[in-house]
Design an enzyme around this catalytic site. Structure first.
Site, PDB file in Angstrom:
ATOM      1  N   CYS A  45       0.835  -1.219   0.000  1.00 57.07           N
ATOM      2  CA  CYS A  45       0.000   0.000   0.000  1.00 57.07           C
ATOM      3  C   CYS A  45       0.854   1.247   0.000  1.00 57.07           C
ATOM      4  O   CYS A  45       0.511   2.257  -0.623  1.00 57.07           O
ATOM      5  CB  CYS A  45      -0.886   0.039   1.237  1.00 57.07           C
TER       6      CYS A  45
HETATM    7  C1  BEZ Z   1       0.535  -4.951   1.955  1.00 60.99           C
HETATM    8  O1  BEZ Z   1      -0.412  -4.179   1.918  1.00 60.99           O
HETATM    9  O2  BEZ Z   1       1.656  -4.592   1.829  1.00 60.99           O
HETATM   10  C2  BEZ Z   1       0.262  -6.408   2.169  1.00 60.99           C
HETATM   11  C3  BEZ Z   1      -0.949  -6.791   2.723  1.00 60.99           C
HETATM   12  C4  BEZ Z   1      -1.193  -8.127   2.899  1.00 60.99           C
HETATM   13  C5  BEZ Z   1      -0.262  -9.079   2.512  1.00 60.99           C
HETATM   14  C6  BEZ Z   1       0.934  -8.681   1.941  1.00 60.99           C
HETATM   15  C7  BEZ Z   1       1.196  -7.331   1.778  1.00 60.99           C
END
Ligand code: BEZ
Length: 212
Positions: A45
């Protein structure tokens, strides 16, 4: 109620990093992209929000307002925004909804309990100026989205609305487009497509992109 392409995007009021947002009022007469994130301080994100901030000029050119959502409170978002600025080298120049009560996530069906029963998946909604949903994409939490693709689809939707054309596989802005099958009157076609067209089949008619 499940949301589909063609549904009216539900209105809501929610806190954000830029104060309280009344969604329809926020969109005004522009297009919108609403996109969700699993949680604050997550690596994928962080890169996505940096990328969208860098593409803000491209969204502005297309008359599109962007707004993100994460299911954490504003204070948490503010700390995360500093990290995004530090690691991605850009200011976050659009609001992030603080959907700690999951009001918007539930309204837009962004929580898929069989993936995770509390966190949102990576949903994208493209909304037109009449507040109709024109595109829905859902990615798993582990895969970052391709925002160039989202811009490409917005170009396609806007071209369809203005010029009675559809866009073929892998189309990019500037390439030939397809005349919509419902358009059959040669007089109207000549008026709309003065550069002409190639009829490969009666249902497959290619023409140069009309607004170029
Ligand atoms: C992320 O948002 O970075 C993420 C979320 C869940 C699993 C792996 C990465």
């Amino acid at each position: 109620m499940a949301l589909h392409i063609g549904s009216i995007a539900p209105d809501f009021e929610q806190d954000s990093t830029e104060g309280k947002i009344k969604f329809h009022q926020f969109l005004g007469d522009k297009w919108g992209v609403l996109f969700s994130h699993p949680a604050d301080f997550t690596p994928v994100c962080t890169t996505e929000l940096g990328r969208v901030a860098k593409l803000k000029g491209e969204f502005d050119k297309r008359n599109v307002k962007v707004i993100a959502l994460s299911v954490d409170p504003v204070e948490s978002h503010k700390g995360w925004v500093s990290d995004i600025e530090e690691t991605q080298g850009t200011k976050v120049n659009f609001p992030i909804l603080a959907d700690a009560d999951r009001k918007v996530a539930k309204l837009y069906d962004m929580i898929h309990p069989e993936a995770n029963d509390t966190l949102t998946v990576r949903s994208v909604f493209v909304i037109d100026p009449k507040k109709k949903i024109r595109l829905i994409i859902t990615y798993p939490a582990s895969a970052g989205r391709n925002f160039d693709e989202i811009l490409r689809v917005i170009d396609s939707l806007q071209l369809t609305d203005s010029h009675s054309v559809a866009t073929p596989v892998d189309w990019k802005d500037g390439q030939d487009v397809v005349i919509v099958p419902s358009l059959k009157d040669p007089a109207i076609m000549k008026e709309k497509f003065p550069k002409g067209w190639k009829e490969l089949k009666p249902y497959l008619r290619m023409t140069p992109q009309p607004n170029k």
